[in-house]
Design an enzyme around this catalytic site. Structure first.
Site, short mmCIF file in Angstrom:
data_model
loop_
_atom_site.label_atom_id
_atom_site.label_comp_id
_atom_site.label_asym_id
_atom_site.label_seq_id
_atom_site.Cartn_x
_atom_site.Cartn_y
_atom_site.Cartn_z
N SER A 91 0.87 -1.17 0.00
CA SER A 91 0.00 0.00 0.00
C SER A 91 0.91 1.23 0.00
CB SER A 91 -0.89 -0.01 1.24
OG SER A 91 -1.85 1.02 1.13
N GLU A 92 0.67 2.16 -0.94
CA GLU A 92 1.68 3.20 -1.17
C GLU A 92 1.83 4.19 -0.02
OE1 GLU A 92 -0.90 2.68 -3.36
OE2 GLU A 92 -1.76 4.60 -4.02
N ASN A 93 0.92 4.14 0.97
CA ASN A 93 1.11 5.01 2.13
C ASN A 93 2.11 4.41 3.12
OD1 ASN A 93 -0.97 3.06 2.53
ND2 ASN A 93 -1.53 4.07 4.43
N SER A 139 8.45 4.08 -0.07
CA SER A 139 7.35 3.38 -0.73
C SER A 139 7.39 3.59 -2.24
CB SER A 139 6.01 3.90 -0.17
OG SER A 139 4.94 3.28 -0.83
#
Lengths: 233, 219
Positions: free
Chosen positions: B46-48, B88
């Site tokens: 998840s890019e967060n 990320s």
């Protein structure tokens, strides 16, 4: 040990004036500097340019500054959860610069690391690349992006010590470490402020050199934007 | 019969290779996590700042400090890790993430994708989509073949502002599976009971069709 502790949020935010550019850590409402945002609302500092991945929701996060029309310009990657934001943007009261999320993060990191500009493939061939230098590396096109220049960076960490060392929790880490040391002055608010020597140096996420002021925040609300659960079997 | 969203997700789940790192976009792509075949080992990014994302938490166990890129509360699985946003996108830009599955408003025959902006409507932003499509080695798009007015979203050339150029490898819609080749869209599978003719008339772009086009296997 260089002591970074300031006693109050008021002391921490000294020197922030109307018209400045400020970075805010957080992703959605996760890992946002709640105490500092509330204090900026009280201080009525206005005409701010805010660098933050999102713009909060109507009644929380940066949405509180938007409500009071304290923000002149938002630099973000995604701003979808805020009706007042939409109203101000469509009426032209609020300037908005949308940039790819990875580029936003890297422009913070570049500022932190003393790298004036870099090339990324993100946005090549789109309107994001308009007016920017493009260059081919290894057969692929890239866009030149610049490090941010900001006056203050305000981040939120889980734990911190007197030396300004920071430890983050879960996905509340997000943009916070990238923004430390990425502005002239970095202010960190933490849930738990401990004496120097308490945190294990092996477990520090951000060394204190990137932080100028640290204080313990109060009454963290930590709102959840999308509460999703599953039933127990 | 045209497929529903869950069936599109099921079909895409078959594309996920064993021992791969996968980034799922919002919408139909999120559903793919529910249909990963047994024996296929994946880690969701998840890019967060989460690798090793698990299912939603049980009621009462939500943690405000643990969300996905859609701002939903999540859990983590054994082997998970947290990291900052620059790291990320280093994973994404550096092609360490093997597969990106995302939604689209339009895709064109050279692999261009448009999914972030409709002129005249409120623009919410591209989030991480531009970074993902510019860098991912393998991109699968989950989308509806036609819009509510019945107009094709599979085009010779995108009409909306682009998210990325020449990046889409495969498209799965309610009607078909299409591969993006150097010569354009190749029709590789059709939804059960949907005719090749129906797909041709529902598609603005030219389709490359070689021999019999098999039906998708959903379950």
């Amino acid at each position: 040990m260089i002591n970074k502790i300031v006693n109050t949020v008021q002391e921490a935010l000294q020197g922030i004036e109307s018209g400045m550019t400020i970075m805010f850590g957080g992703f959605g409402l996760c890992g946002i500097p709640e105490n500092s945002i509330s204090e900026l609302v009280k201080k009525q500092t206005s005409n701010l340019t805010c660098i933050s991945n999102n713009a909060g929701v109507d009644n929380f996060g940066l949405g509180l500054l938007l409500q009071k029309k304290q923000i002149k310009k938002m630099i973000s990657s995604y701003v979808g959860e805020n009706a007042e934001f939409e109203r101000q943007m469509l009426s032209g009261e609020l300037e908005v610069e949308l940039i790819p999320q990875g580029t936003l993060a890297e422009r913070c990191r570049a500022a932190q690391a003393g790298i004036p500009a870099f090339f990324t493939p993100a946005g090549y061939g789109t309107e994001v690349a308009e007016g920017k230098e493009v260059r081919e590396f290894n057969g692929k096109m890239h866009v030149m992006e610049h490090a941010f220049k900001a006056d203050f960076s305000i981040v939120k960490a889980w734990k911190g010590d007197a030396a300004g060392n920071l430890v983050f929790k879960g996905s509340a880490r997000n943009f916070n470490p990238c923004m430390c040391g990425a502005a002239k002055i970095t202010i960190a608010e933490v849930e738990e402020l401990v004496p120097a020597g308490t945190l294990d140096p092996n477990q520090i996420h951000i060394p204190g050199i990137f932080v100028q002021r640290i204080f313990q925040g109060e009454h963290y609300e930590k709102r959840i934007e999308q509460r999703t659960t599953r039933k127990r079997a | 019969m045209a497929l529903g969203k869950e069936e599109i997700a099921k079909r895409i789940a078959k594309e996920v290779k064993n021992n791969s790192y996968v980034n799922l976009g919002i919408g139909i792509p999120t559903l793919v996590a529910n249909y990963i075949p047994k024996g296929i080992n994946v880690e969701f990014q998840s890019e967060n700042g989460v690798l090793g994302m698990g299912p939603f938490p049980f009621e009462g166990e939500e943690d405000a400090d643990l969300i996905n890129a859609g701002k939903q509360t999540i859990t983590t699985l054994a082997g998970a890790s947290f990291f900052d946003s620059a790291t990320s996108f280093g994973m994404i830009r550096g092609q360490h993430v093997d597969l990106t599955i995302l939604g689209a408003m339009e895709v064109s025959e050279n692999g261009d994708i448009a999914n972030w902006k409709i002129p005249g409507k409120m623009v919410k932003g591209m989030g991480g989509a531009m970074d993902l499509v510019a860098s991912a080695e393998n991109i699968i798009v989950a989308m509806m073949h036609v819009n509510k007015a019945g107009e094709s979203k599979i085009l010779k050339k995108c009409t909306l502002p682009l998210t990325g150029v020449g990046c889409v490898k495969k498209v799965v819609t309610e009607l078909a599976v299409l591969e993006v080749t150097s010569k354009g869209f190749k029709l590789v599978e059709r939804a059960p009971g949907v005719s090749v003719e129906h797909i041709i008339t529902s598609t603005e772009a030219e389709l490359i069709i070689e021999g019999d086009v098999p039906e998708m296997v959903i379950d």
